[in-house]
Design a protein around this motif. Structure first.
Motif, PDB file in Angstrom:
ATOM      1  N   LEU A 125       0.858  -1.364  -0.093  1.00  0.00           N
ATOM      2  CA  LEU A 125      -0.043  -0.113   0.136  1.00  0.00           C
ATOM      3  C   LEU A 125       0.847   1.214   0.164  1.00  0.00           C
ATOM      4  O   LEU A 125       0.552   2.191  -0.773  1.00  0.00           O
ATOM      5  CB  LEU A 125      -0.983  -0.031   1.161  1.00  0.00           C
ATOM      6  N   GLN A 126       1.785   1.150   0.618  1.00  0.00           N
ATOM      7  CA  GLN A 126       2.818   2.370   0.852  1.00  0.00           C
ATOM      8  C   GLN A 126       3.639   2.498  -0.573  1.00  0.00           C
ATOM      9  O   GLN A 126       3.561   3.771  -0.928  1.00  0.00           O
ATOM     10  CB  GLN A 126       3.806   2.048   2.006  1.00  0.00           C
ATOM     11  N   SER A 127       3.773   1.582  -0.997  1.00  0.00           N
ATOM     12  CA  SER A 127       4.478   1.783  -2.474  1.00  0.00           C
ATOM     13  C   SER A 127       3.238   2.131  -3.640  1.00  0.00           C
ATOM     14  O   SER A 127       3.935   3.049  -4.312  1.00  0.00           O
ATOM     15  CB  SER A 127       4.955   0.023  -3.040  1.00  0.00           C
ATOM     16  N   SER A 128       2.447   1.683  -3.511  1.00  0.00           N
ATOM     17  CA  SER A 128       1.131   2.202  -4.461  1.00  0.00           C
ATOM     18  C   SER A 128       0.899   3.850  -3.818  1.00  0.00           C
ATOM     19  O   SER A 128       0.800   4.462  -5.047  1.00  0.00           O
ATOM     20  CB  SER A 128       0.013   1.667  -3.970  1.00  0.00           C
ATOM     21  N   GLU A 129       1.121   4.095  -2.566  1.00  0.00           N
ATOM     22  CA  GLU A 129       0.897   5.429  -2.489  1.00  0.00           C
ATOM     23  C   GLU A 129       1.953   6.455  -2.985  1.00  0.00           C
ATOM     24  O   GLU A 129       1.657   7.466  -3.639  1.00  0.00           O
ATOM     25  CB  GLU A 129       0.776   5.613  -0.905  1.00  0.00           C
ATOM     26  N   ARG A 130       3.257   5.984  -2.895  1.00  0.00           N
ATOM     27  CA  ARG A 130       4.192   6.745  -3.572  1.00  0.00           C
ATOM     28  C   ARG A 130       4.230   6.873  -5.060  1.00  0.00           C
ATOM     29  O   ARG A 130       4.389   7.871  -5.549  1.00  0.00           O
ATOM     30  CB  ARG A 130       5.593   5.958  -3.211  1.00  0.00           C
ATOM     31  N   ASP A 131       3.603   5.566  -5.759  1.00  0.00           N
ATOM     32  CA  ASP A 131       3.666   5.688  -7.018  1.00  0.00           C
ATOM     33  C   ASP A 131       2.719   6.728  -7.390  1.00  0.00           C
ATOM     34  O   ASP A 131       2.742   7.479  -8.448  1.00  0.00           O
ATOM     35  CB  ASP A 131       3.348   4.429  -7.621  1.00  0.00           C
ATOM     36  N   LEU A 132       1.673   6.662  -6.745  1.00  0.00           N
ATOM     37  CA  LEU A 132       0.474   7.693  -7.125  1.00  0.00           C
ATOM     38  C   LEU A 132       0.964   9.035  -7.011  1.00  0.00           C
ATOM     39  O   LEU A 132       0.576  10.221  -7.815  1.00  0.00           O
ATOM     40  CB  LEU A 132      -0.743   7.373  -6.374  1.00  0.00           C
ATOM     41  N   LEU A 133       1.758   9.321  -5.777  1.00  0.00           N
ATOM     42  CA  LEU A 133       2.173  10.737  -5.662  1.00  0.00           C
ATOM     43  C   LEU A 133       3.147  11.047  -6.798  1.00  0.00           C
ATOM     44  O   LEU A 133       3.057  12.310  -7.184  1.00  0.00           O
ATOM     45  CB  LEU A 133       3.006  10.823  -4.229  1.00  0.00           C
ATOM     46  N   ASP A 134       3.893  10.157  -7.149  1.00  0.00           N
ATOM     47  CA  ASP A 134       4.601  10.619  -8.334  1.00  0.00           C
ATOM     48  C   ASP A 134       4.109  10.879  -9.558  1.00  0.00           C
ATOM     49  O   ASP A 134       4.348  11.838 -10.148  1.00  0.00           O
ATOM     50  CB  ASP A 134       5.718   9.256  -8.761  1.00  0.00           C
TER      51      ASP A 134
END
Length: 527
Positions: free
Chosen positions: A507-516
């Motif tokens: 989930l944290q990885s998806s959050e970072r990807d969406l922020l990018d």
């Protein structure tokens, strides 16, 4: 334009000159769609498994609830996206116009504000058209917005002052009716900018600021406007004292604006929103401007020159938002309906699962001792009988075989009762009980005197040393059995904790990807 033109004239001229340059957002739309597909895959791949745990175990119950929540969330995504269709349709209908959402509590004076701005455009020779939404369709209306101290707006309505501007008047996110509040929320995404209206009688309420923060998270230009910035004062007319509506003093307005700005700043910082996105508040009084004939002096004193100046400042960010709005709407959906809802629901439950798992691990140490002691209490009373039974043959192996069966049965019963939350597979290699010493039955010998003189005579069998040795061996055996079972239980908990950790990382990885992707969408380099 003349150098001495008013801010109002400048604003209307700027609106007339709006140019809506299309921006290719297809690449970012594809990237956002790919992100959603990737998130769905991560949720499937990181579903929590409860191998070694029975369904009634608290960690398993919590894990299964998390899995069910993720599945329900994923099933809701298409419906939630479809719910945004009316907002998208409205945005498409006004693709060649800038949409400003007039936003605020139901008594903030939104309808009066929209009517007043429409009148000003009309005074400068611009055509004004009113409309409302009915079953998602735009219906032209000859009527102005109703104005009143109570909630008069029960539908989303709008006005087009001139050819390139639309003001959407809403029932309010804090409407007296949930239906009206939901209607407002549904159409927020259609707007290119937001005018946050808050009455000077109760400016900047916390509930409003929370919804304001949501708009700022969307990086949408937002201008706070303090309406009804007026008060009745006593004046003498023809020798009689009468109440006259007047603008609030400049000092009073400045105080209220500073208060709203300070509390908004504090709230936004607490919400993790960049407070620099909040525009300085502006105070106005449409009522006083009307009563005083809307002369240039009256307009200035009622705060409208400052308002038009503030509106001029948000033109460029409004148009920039409009150029990327299609991608922003999808981004908002992914941030709020997908990842936001998911993280808000799942992350606290993962923390609760972690706490429940740790508590289960902590209990296992005590349960290990309890199982071993319970089996000890069940087996040891049978030992004297076994020793007596086999004393004649002095068959220690037979005793060990009998103890193997007795211990296995008792251990299985106690472990299943005391470790009922776990699936335990006994280690067959640990089942046989054996004596790890040379202890054996011993003769009881007495000295006696016979016809032939002193002699020693065997009068019985002594198994005290054998009993003690068997007791020690049973205790060690039970420790091994209990340790193996509890280690299986602990391993099941640790596997679940590891799976929960992997889910959180996903989930944290998806959050970072969406922020990018968000940063890429809003980067100046691709405007």
């Amino acid at each position: 334009m003349k150098a001495d033109a008013s801010q109002e004239q400048r604003f209307i001229a700027e609106v007339d000159a709006f140019e809506f340059v299309a921006r290719d957002v297809e690449p970012i739309l594809h990237a956002l769609d790919a992100w959603l597909a990737d998130l769905a895959g991560r949720l499937r791949d990181n579903a929590l498994t409860c191998t070694g745990l029975k369904a009634q175990a608290e960690p398993a119950t919590r894990a299964n609830a998390i899995n069910a929540l993720m599945q329900a969330s994923a099933l809701a995504w298409p419906r939630q996206w479809a719910d945004l269709a009316p907002a998208q349709a409205l945005a498409d209908a006004f693709a060649d116009k800038a949409l400003l959402l007039v936003f605020g509590k139901f008594n903030a004076g939104k309808s009066s504000f929209c009517n007043f701005l429409a009148d000003r455009f009309a005074a400068h020779g611009r055509a004004v058209h009113y409309f409302h939404l009915e079953a998602g369709r735009i219906v032209e209306s000859p009527e102005r917005f109703k104005e009143g101290a109570t909630e008069t707006t029960s539908r989303l309505q709008g006005v087009r002052p001139g050819d390139k501007l639309v003001l959407l008047d809403t029932p309010g996110l804090h409407s007296m009716t949930p239906e009206n509040a939901a209607l407002t929320q549904r159409f927020i995404d259609s707007a290119d900018g937001v005018l946050w209206l808050t009455s000077s009688t109760s400016p900047g309420q916390v509930q409003e600021l929370e919804d304001l923060g949501r708009e700022l998270h969307r990086n949408k230009p937002l201008l706070p406007v303090l309406t009804r910035s007026d008060a009745y004062e006593e004046d003498e007319v023809n020798g009689e004292l009468v109440k006259v509506l007047c603008n609030k003093s400049a000092h009073n307005r400045a105080q209220q604006e500073a208060d709203v700005k300070a509390r908004a700043h504090e709230k936004l910082v607490a919400m993790g929103v960049n407070p620099a996105l909040l525009k300085p508040p502006v105070s106005i009084s449409a009522h006083v401007a009307r009563e005083q004939g809307q002369t240039p002096v009256a307009m200035t004193e009622a705060g409208f020159e400052r308002l038009y100046g503030a509106l001029l400042d948000i033109i460029e960010p409004t148009l920039a938002y409009k150029r990327r709005k299609m991608a922003e709407i999808l981004l908002h959906h992914l941030e709020e309906n997908v990842l936001g809802v998911l993280c808000e629901a799942v992350l606290p439950r993962l923390a609760e699962l972690g706490a429940a798992s740790q508590a289960a691990l902590d209990r296992l140490e005590q349960q290990e001792e309890e199982v071993a002691n319970a089996v000890w209490r069940g087996v040891m009373p049978t030992l004297p009988g076994l020793l007596e039974k086999h004393s004649a043959t002095r068959d220690v192996n037979a005793i060990c075989n009998a103890l193997t069966q007795s211990i296995s049965e008792t251990f299985s019963r106690e472990a299943n009762a005391r470790l009922a939350d776990y699936v335990i597979t006994p280690d067959a290699s640990l089942a046989p009980f054996s004596l790890d010493s040379d202890a054996n039955f011993e003769d009881i010998v007495v000295d006696c005197t016979g016809a032939d003189g002193p002699r020693r005579e065997v009068v019985g069998v002594d198994y005290a040393r054998l009993h003690a040795a068997l007791g020690d061996a049973i205790q060690k055996h039970l420790r091994r059995l209990s340790r193996d079972s509890v280690e299986q239980c602990a391993a099941a908990i640790r596997r679940l904790v590891q799976a929960a950790t992997q889910l959180e990382i996903a989930l944290q990885s998806s959050e970072r990807d969406l922020l990018d992707l968000k940063c890429k969408l809003r980067s100046d380099s691709i405007e």
